[in-house]
Design an enzyme around this catalytic site. Structure first.
Site, PDB file in Angstrom:
ATOM      1  N   ALA A  20       1.126  -1.378   0.100  1.00 14.98           N
ATOM      2  CA  ALA A  20       0.337   0.151  -0.030  1.00 14.98           C
ATOM      3  C   ALA A  20       0.994   0.936   0.261  1.00 14.98           C
ATOM      4  CB  ALA A  20      -1.157  -0.102   1.152  1.00 14.98           C
ATOM      5  N   TYR A  25      10.025 -13.074 -13.217  1.00 16.66           N
ATOM      6  CA  TYR A  25       8.130 -12.382 -12.958  1.00 16.66           C
ATOM      7  C   TYR A  25       7.138 -12.891 -13.825  1.00 16.66           C
ATOM      8  CZ  TYR A  25       5.888  -7.781 -12.896  1.00 16.66           C
ATOM      9  OH  TYR A  25       4.778  -7.347 -12.832  1.00 16.66           O
ATOM     10  N   LYS A  67       3.834 -13.938 -11.738  1.00 17.43           N
ATOM     11  CA  LYS A  67       2.786 -13.713 -12.279  1.00 17.43           C
ATOM     12  C   LYS A  67       1.484 -14.792 -12.649  1.00 17.43           C
ATOM     13  CE  LYS A  67       2.979 -10.065 -10.355  1.00 17.43           C
ATOM     14  NZ  LYS A  67       1.985  -9.103  -9.474  1.00 17.43           N
TER      15      LYS A  67
END
Length: 271
Positions: free
Chosen positions: A26, A167, A171
């Protein structure tokens, strides 16, 4: 240089009043934009991140929007920290309604240059961290007999390029995790979906631009300009545009939508 726009200024909906949203990653980027969007729509927000200053800054912005918000230090790679953060949230507000698993890192090296440590850290952050987050959220959402999890994957979860093995693997794995968790939580009325953003104007994409652009002999600005032309809409996304889709997925308008991996990439991956 273009600056990211974290909030859509004209949000009028208040779909999440008295709801509790937990956002990992966040402190900025898509995670920060999601925290602000849910605050704009009335949710109390727990901001989880390892970057303390940025995390508190986002929480303060959320409070400035008239809701309660806290910043909790949390390394999603450590299961005990994730579990403890959710326990703190439940103790403060009585439960959890919405979870956005946005914590993630980018690394990208040619295959032979990817070290075991680089591979492990990317998967531990992007995939295992999301697993810990989904696992920690599940009992609270079951008790609510409803709610939503939104996992932030990537267009790299559905397609790939050279020098992105770790990566893309992380994902792609996150999409599989999303489907499995969606199946398990569906009997409790909980929806679980993934968003697959395209290039979005965040610190992470600037890092990608510097790494990949440098490898291709381009400045970061040149690389970003080239990537903008890769998609039919011809531009890089703003973080609030991804956050808007997260808010839709957590809303009552999406109660019959679960187990999906939705591209938000300007039309780059069409399926």
């Amino acid at each position: 240089m273009l600056e990211p726009v974290m909030m859509r200024p004209d949000v009028g909906a208040r779909r999440f009043v008295e709801k509790v949203a937990v956002i990992t990653g966040a402190a900025g980027g898509i995670g920060g934009a999601c925290a602000l969007r849910f605050a704009q729509e009335g949710a109390n927000v727990a901001c989880l991140d390892i970057e303390a200053a940025g995390n508190e800054a986002i929480a303060a912005q959320c409070r400035g929007l008239g809701v309660d918000a806290i910043a909790l230090p949390c390394d999603v790679r450590v299961a005990e920290q994730v579990d403890a953060a959710f326990a703190q949230v439940a103790a403060r507000w009585g439960g959890v309604d919405i979870v956005v698993a946005a914590a993630g890192i980018y690394t990208g090296s040619p295959l032979e240059e990817v070290s075991a440590a680089q591979w492990a850290d990317t998967l531990q952050t992007n995939l295992t961290g999301a697993f810990y987050t989904n696992r920690a959220a599940a009992p609270y959402l079951r008790r609510r007999k409803g709610g939503s999890i939104v996992n932030i994957s990537s267009m790299a979860g559905k397609t790939s390029w050279p020098a992105t093995a770790e990566y893309s693997a992380s994902k792609s794995g996150l999409i599989g995790l999303t489907r499995s968790v969606a199946m398990e939580l569906a009997p409790y009325g909980v929806t679980v979906n993934a968003i697959c953003p395209g290039n979005t104007l965040t610190a992470m994409v600037r890092q990608v631009a510097a790494i990949v652009g440098g490898r291709e002999g381009l400045s970061p600005e040149e690389w970003l300009a080239m990537r903008a032309q890769d998609c039919p809409l011809g531009r890089i996304a703003q973080p609030w545009e991804i956050a808007g889709v997260a808010a839709f997925l957590a809303s009552d308008d999406a109660r019959y939508l679960t187990g999906q991996a939705i591209e938000v990439d300007g039309g780059m991956v069409m399926a």
